[in-house]
Each structure stands twice: as structure tokens, then as C-alpha cells.
Motif scaffolding. Structure first.
Motif, PDB file in Angstrom:
ATOM      1  N   ARG A 130       0.975  -1.132  -0.120  1.00  0.00           N
ATOM      2  CA  ARG A 130       0.006   0.043   0.031  1.00  0.00           C
ATOM      3  C   ARG A 130       0.790   1.423  -0.036  1.00  0.00           C
ATOM      4  O   ARG A 130       0.426   2.110  -0.650  1.00  0.00           O
ATOM      5  N   GLU A 131       1.855   1.357   0.743  1.00  0.00           N
ATOM      6  CA  GLU A 131       2.758   2.522   0.966  1.00  0.00           C
ATOM      7  C   GLU A 131       3.347   2.930  -0.381  1.00  0.00           C
ATOM      8  O   GLU A 131       3.594   3.818  -0.950  1.00  0.00           O
ATOM      9  N   ARG A 132       3.738   1.623  -0.932  1.00  0.00           N
ATOM     10  CA  ARG A 132       4.537   1.669  -2.419  1.00  0.00           C
ATOM     11  C   ARG A 132       3.505   2.297  -3.504  1.00  0.00           C
ATOM     12  O   ARG A 132       3.778   3.129  -4.432  1.00  0.00           O
ATOM     13  N   LEU A 133       2.199   1.867  -3.478  1.00  0.00           N
ATOM     14  CA  LEU A 133       1.444   2.308  -4.481  1.00  0.00           C
ATOM     15  C   LEU A 133       0.842   3.864  -4.251  1.00  0.00           C
ATOM     16  O   LEU A 133       0.811   4.488  -5.146  1.00  0.00           O
ATOM     17  N   ILE A 134       0.746   4.095  -2.863  1.00  0.00           N
ATOM     18  CA  ILE A 134       0.375   5.481  -2.492  1.00  0.00           C
ATOM     19  C   ILE A 134       1.723   6.378  -3.015  1.00  0.00           C
ATOM     20  O   ILE A 134       1.344   7.574  -3.427  1.00  0.00           O
ATOM     21  N   ALA A 135       2.867   5.977  -2.832  1.00  0.00           N
ATOM     22  CA  ALA A 135       4.084   6.604  -3.045  1.00  0.00           C
ATOM     23  C   ALA A 135       4.428   6.694  -4.608  1.00  0.00           C
ATOM     24  O   ALA A 135       5.100   7.622  -5.209  1.00  0.00           O
TER      25      ALA A 135
END
Length: 156
Positions: A130-135
């Protein structure tokens, strides 16, 4: 069939600034409006909204997954968006969302529909993913992320 093969750069929108759940769903539908698999855009909208009225597709962990099994599509249709800021989506965990997937599959593809929903929730359920998607800063970065994460997964 894998998520990375269903998702195209044209069906990915990043850092959207939207204020309401209805705006999110309308935007997701507009993102897929030119998809070759859509037979009837109005029916698709009705079916996605009908499913949302049955129960919120805010599945928790900052993810919403509006979806429908519908005759309005001839093949699976998938879109992804990230939001610039948290948005209330009436999620089951009462937390706001930042990541939205829209999935529509033909009514005849029930098994595939369920497997795709499962694959999305399995991947997006991980905090690091999720963090990589948002970033992510570009659709190609998102596609690379799915390609990398799904490399050892079987086809659906």
C-alpha cells in the motif's frame, strides 16, 4: 490472467483530489469509459452503485474496491486510483481510504471475479505494498510494482 495484465496505464490515476465517495466512483467509471470491454457504460454505473448500496466496498486498510459482476462488460475491466488525501468511504474498519480499485467482470466469470478480488485484497492488504502504491509517481511505476509482486503468483 494477472492484475498487471488487466491493468493498463490509461486506467491508472494517481494523487486525485476528490471529496466524496460518489465523486470517487464517478471518477473511476470515467477512467474506464474508453475500455474496449465496456458494452454499456450506464448499466456498468448502475451495477457498481447497486453493489455499493448493498454494502460499502471500503474493505479496510485504506482500500476501497467498488466492483460488479455485470452484463455491461464483455471482459474484465480494472482501474486503480490513489487519492492525495484520506477520504471517508464508509469502510468496514471505519478508516478513510487512499487506494481505490474498480473491478467489473462479466456475469459468467464468477470464479475469476472472486479470484481477482482475492488477489487484489491479498496484495493491497500488505502495508508495504500500500505504501509503495500511494508513493507511486507514474502509471508505469504502478504496473512495475504489480509485475514484481505477482511474478510468483499463478494465473487466474
Amino acid at each position: 490472467m494477472k492484475i498487471e495484465s488487466l491493468l493498463s496505464a490509461g486506467c491508472i490515476a494517481l494523487d486525485l483530489e476528490l471529496e466524496t465517495k460518489n465523486q470517487v466512483i464517478d471518477k473511476m467509471l470515467s477512467i474506464v469509459s474508453g475500455h474496449a470491454g465496456i458494452r454499456d457504460a450506464l448499466r456498468l454505473r448502475d451495477d457498481v452503485l447497486r453493489r455499493e448500496q448493498e454494502m460499502s466496498t471500503g474493505i479496510g486498510k485504506k482500500i476501497a474496491l467498488p466492483h460488479a459482476k455485470t452484463p455491461a462488460v464483455s471482459q474484465p475491466v480494472l482501474a486503480l486510483a490513489t487519492l492525495k488525501k484520506d477520504l471517508n468511504f464508509d469502510s468496514i474498519d471505519n478508516e478513510p481510504v487512499r487506494i481505490i480499485f474498480l473491478l467489473a467482470t462479466p456475469e459468467t466469470m464468477l470464479a475469476e471475479h472472486l479470484k481477482l478480488l482475492g488477489r487484489i485484497t491479498r496484495l493491497a492488504g500488505r502495508a508495504d505494498f500500500r505504501e509503495r502504491l500511494i508513493a507511486s509517481k507514474s502509471p508505469s511505476e504502478v504496473l512495475d510494482l504489480f509485475r514484481e509482486e505477482e511474478k510468483d503468483f499463478p494465473q487466474i
